[in-house]
Write an enzyme that holds these catalytic residues in place. Structure first.
Site, PDB file in Angstrom:
ATOM      1  N   SER A 137       1.219  -1.182  -0.028  1.00 50.83           N
ATOM      2  CA  SER A 137       0.319  -0.114  -0.096  1.00 50.83           C
ATOM      3  C   SER A 137       0.562   0.851  -0.190  1.00 50.83           C
ATOM      4  O   SER A 137       1.883   1.162   0.221  1.00 50.83           O
ATOM      5  CB  SER A 137      -1.048  -0.068   0.896  1.00 50.83           C
ATOM      6  OG  SER A 137      -1.703   1.142   1.510  1.00 50.83           O
ATOM      7  N   TYR A 151      -1.470  -0.413  10.031  1.00 52.23           N
ATOM      8  CA  TYR A 151      -1.375  -0.895   8.880  1.00 52.23           C
ATOM      9  C   TYR A 151      -0.336  -0.912   8.060  1.00 52.23           C
ATOM     10  O   TYR A 151      -0.696  -1.654   7.247  1.00 52.23           O
ATOM     11  CB  TYR A 151      -3.363  -0.600   8.483  1.00 52.23           C
ATOM     12  CG  TYR A 151      -3.275  -0.422   6.928  1.00 52.23           C
ATOM     13  CD1 TYR A 151      -3.660  -1.853   6.856  1.00 52.23           C
ATOM     14  CD2 TYR A 151      -3.132   0.588   5.809  1.00 52.23           C
ATOM     15  CE1 TYR A 151      -3.991  -2.143   5.542  1.00 52.23           C
ATOM     16  CE2 TYR A 151      -3.194  -0.107   4.488  1.00 52.23           C
ATOM     17  CZ  TYR A 151      -4.134  -1.084   3.931  1.00 52.23           C
ATOM     18  OH  TYR A 151      -4.312  -1.091   2.901  1.00 52.23           O
TER      19      TYR A 151
END
Ligand code: NAP
Length: 243
Positions: A137, A151
């Protein structure tokens, strides 16, 4: 024939990737955790275009299930040549000090431990070479402050995995690369982050002025798995609209 396993292939980026790969001639194992209907819909769409696919249930944070996923894919589709390490979870966006223990453990278990289980199984089985794409990501380099730094940290771990494995597995003919999506229109935001409208809120602030579509990420993944990328390993392709 290329035989590729896509974890989290039932929805979002994973589903778009399955369709792309099937169109490029891969036999595809559509990994899913809970949504059997969604996985079956992806398989049906591939079959309708004369492609080959099989839906296989797997909890990627469970090593035994990962081993079974690879065994079943090989048995049904042939020796596995590709892995898209795509299954991932987030947790409700919020202040770091309010982070829930279970949310933290789940994010690390799926995004880090599960991805490592899958990569290890791929490395064990790709005795004639292959390719792995880790779906990380943009958060890995942005840090996701005030949303979910844990995350972001899990995705940075995945990037480190790409680096190490590209060097360790290169001599065995296994290429390992990363794709870092930015904010993409998928269910992830509603089901994981707790804000379904997040892409519309944040997309306009990016240099390209919008959030991305799953197929725009799938295109990069499919390229990394193609023969056109035969000299590419240890690389990161950012698909984040300039973020
Ligand atoms: P999504 O729409 O929420 O889909 C997630 C997929 O992963 C589903 O197929 C789900 O299966 C599967 N999955 C979740 N946990 C699993 C587990 N423990 N074991 C096996 N499968 C599991 O997500 P997405 O937006 O497409 O995201 C795909 C990847 O891209 C993730 O790694 C995510 O972190 C990353 N990413 C997404 C964005 C974004 O903006 N959407 C941005 C950057 C990175 P079931 O439906 O069957 O449960």
């Amino acid at each position: 024939m290329k035989v590729t396993i896509v974890t989290g292939g039932s929805r979002g980026i994973g589903a778009a990737t399955c369709l792309r790969l099937a169109a490029a001639g891969h036999a595809v194992a559509v990994g899913y955790r809970s949504d059997a209907d969604a996985a079956a819909a992806v398989v049906d769409e591939i079959a309708a275009s004369s492609g080959t696919a099989r839906a296989i249930a797997v909890e990627t944070a469970d090593a035994a299930q990962v081993s079974k996923l690879f065994a079943e894919a090989a048995e049904v589709l042939g020796p596995v040549t590709g892995l898209v390490n795509n299954a991932g979870v987030g947790s409700r966006i919020g202040r770091f000090v309010d982070l829930d223990d279970e949310d933290l453990r789940r994010v690390v278990e799926v995004n880090v431990v599960g991805a490592i289980f899958c990569a290890r199984e791929a490395a064990r089985r790709m005795t004639s070479g292959g390719a792995i794409v880790n779906v990380s990501s943009a958060a890995a380099t942005l840090g996701s402050p005030f949303e979910y730094p844990h995350y972001a940290a899990s995705k940075a771990a995945l990037d480190a995995l790409t680096l190490g494995l590209s060097k360790e597995l290169g001599p065995s003919g296994i290429r390992v690369n990363t794709v870092q999506p930015g904010i993409i229109y998928t269910d992830f935001h509603g089901t994981q982050s707790g804000e379904a409208g997040r892409p519309d809120r944040l997309g306009p602030g990016s240099p390209l002025g919008r959030a991305g579509q799953p197929d725009e990420v799938a295109a990069a993944i499919a390229w990394l798995l193609s023969d056109d990328a035969s000299y590419v390993t240890g690389a990161t392709i950012r698909v984040a609209g300039g973020r």
